[in-house]
Scaffold this active site. Structure first.
Site, mmCIF file in Angstrom:
data_model
loop_
_atom_site.group_PDB
_atom_site.id
_atom_site.type_symbol
_atom_site.label_atom_id
_atom_site.label_comp_id
_atom_site.label_asym_id
_atom_site.label_seq_id
_atom_site.Cartn_x
_atom_site.Cartn_y
_atom_site.Cartn_z
ATOM 1 N N GLY A 171 -6.835 -6.376 2.934
ATOM 2 C CA GLY A 171 -6.457 -7.783 2.844
ATOM 3 C C GLY A 171 -7.333 -8.568 1.895
ATOM 4 O O GLY A 171 -7.395 -8.295 0.695
ATOM 5 N N LYS A 226 -3.896 3.506 2.683
ATOM 6 C CA LYS A 226 -5.009 2.742 2.117
ATOM 7 C C LYS A 226 -6.134 3.646 1.637
ATOM 8 O O LYS A 226 -6.679 3.450 0.539
ATOM 9 C CB LYS A 226 -5.513 1.738 3.155
ATOM 10 N N LYS A 246 0.815 -1.221 0.000
ATOM 11 C CA LYS A 246 0.000 0.000 0.000
ATOM 12 C C LYS A 246 0.843 1.264 0.000
ATOM 13 O O LYS A 246 0.492 2.258 -0.633
ATOM 14 C CB LYS A 246 -0.980 0.016 1.170
#
Length: 432
Positions: free
Chosen positions: A138, A209, A109
């Protein structure tokens, strides 16, 4: 591929930690997993130590000391980067693979959030995919949701829990009544937190993220540098208790909101109502709300880390390469991407939680109320509850919606009142 031989896709894997070992085990057990996509074979691996004990047998797989050499090897078609880090070996290896015309799958990320635009341009120049499903949430398909399922809509906002370490710590603090430092130490012993937990508890991992998700949602380049970031390391157990008494639970919320002025990307501790799905996502779970103009609100929840879930997300990207799926890296051709225009967070409007520690003197509440009213802040609810061993009397209040600049100015004034012991603790009430 009935009636014809299935193509063998040669895969090089750099990084053999939890996820890398999980991926190798999966591919050895199910080499034909991709629907009509051929057969997967690992033809090279690289990691920092060849001799390290691992839960996977690599004795018959060619070893490369240098990840960039593996990336350039003519013996692989797909390069999988699981090293981590925004720069250094990971960036060099991915650039090497793309320049060699190889498809790249990564779970990194930080790399995508900080260098995604330039890597996207390189991938599109070479006509190869750059995929990163495992970089966010994930095994929960947030990236595919935005890249594929939402292309017929216009996403207006995103909000969710994107860091399992922080979610685990906050959940355990509430359940056990122990302070942040104690729970963090347990999380490190259990493997939920790194030896240096700064990226997680400081909010930086979640910021990487949400920057990626914002780029996918709004068709722009990632702009990690514009994210406003606050972690959970200053969260006091007193705030967790007081928030719960008011009907809220503290979560580290990552959000991205689009407006005519630009995009506001934030990561900060926020209060969510106890009956709200984000408040009920406990432990190491991740969760995300996506708001579209046509579809409305979508909610997804699932594991955000771990060998099985994250390796499954990497495998899903490998399957997309094998089956020939092609999309722009960030919803639009790389040549048209530009960073979003950041919105000044002081202009945002929200409700807030404020906790003060004051001396037990007459007139304190009246002084606080008058100061807030004079600053233009309206009180929604108020709680005064005796608490032992905190060095004063805690007062907690929530406000009606107010501009952040107004709220901060009010806090500055309250901090100067003679009866206020220290600067008031300020948390936002999540707009979810």
């Amino acid at each position: 591929m009935s009636g014809e031989q299935r193509k063998t896709w040669r895969i090089g894997v750099a990084g053999l930690g939890t996820v890398g070992a999980g991926l190798l085990n999966f591919l050895s057990e199910r080499p034909d997993f991709a629907p009509a996509g051929g057969r997967a074979a690992v033809t090279g691996v690289s990691a920092r130590s060849k001799s390290r004990q691992r839960p996977v047998d690599i004795s018959n797989v060619p070893w490369f000391d240098d990840a960039a050499q593996l990336a350039a090897s003519p013996d692989n078609d797909i390069f999988v980067e699981l090293i981590g880090g925004s720069d250094g070996p990971a960036k060099v290896a991915v650039e090497t693979a793309l320049k060699a015309g190889k498809s790249v799958v990564t779970a990194n990320k930080a790399l995508i959030a900080e260098h995604g635009a330039e890597l996207a341009a390189l991938a599109e120049e070479k006509g190869v995919p750059l995929l990163f499903e495992a970089a966010v949430m994930g095994g929960t398909p947030a990236v595919k949701m935005l890249r594929e399922a939402m292309v017929g809509d216009e996403v207006q906002s995103l909000a969710g829990i994107l860091n399992g370490t922080c979610n685990y710590i906050l959940t355990e603090m509430e359940a056990s009544g122990r302070p942040f430092a104690d729970v963090l130490a347990d999380a490190q012993r259990l493997g939920y937190a790194e030896a240096d937990p700064t990226m997680d508890v400081g909010g930086f991992d979640a910021a990487h993220k949400i920057s990626i998700l914002a780029a996918l949602a709004f068709g722009c380049a990632p702009n990690y540098a514009a994210a406003e970031i606050e972690g959970i390391d200053a969260i006091d157990i007193l705030d967790i208790r007081m928030a719960k008494d008011l009907g809220y639970r503290i979560k580290l919320v990552a959000s991205a909101d689009r407006s005519p002025d630009g995009v506001l990307v934030r990561v900060h501790p926020s209060l969510a109502p106890l009956n709200h799905p984000l408040a009920q996502a406990g432990g190491a779970l991740n969760a995300l709300f996506i708001e579209g103009t046509r579809i409305g609100r979508i909610y997804i929840q699932g594991p955000g880390a771990g060998a099985g879930p994250t390796a499954a997300a990497v495998a899903a990207d490998i399957a997309d390469v094998m089956t020939g799926a092609r999309r722009p890296v960030f919803q639009a051709p790389a040549s048209s991407l530009s960073p979003f225009t950041p919105v000044d967070p002081r202009r945002s409007v929200s409700r807030a939680y404020m906790r003060l520690l004051v001396r037990d003197e007459p007139g304190v509440i009246a002084a606080v109320s008058e100061t807030l009213a004079g600053a233009g802040v309206s009180i929604e609810s108020f709680l005064q509850k005796p608490v032992e061993d905190v060095g004063g009397v805690p007062i907690v209040l929530t406000t009606h919606a107010v501009a952040e600049s107004v709220l901060i100015a009010a806090v500055d004034k309250i901090a100067g009142l003679p009866a206020v012991i220290d600067r008031p603790r300020l948390l936002r009430i999540a707009r979810i």
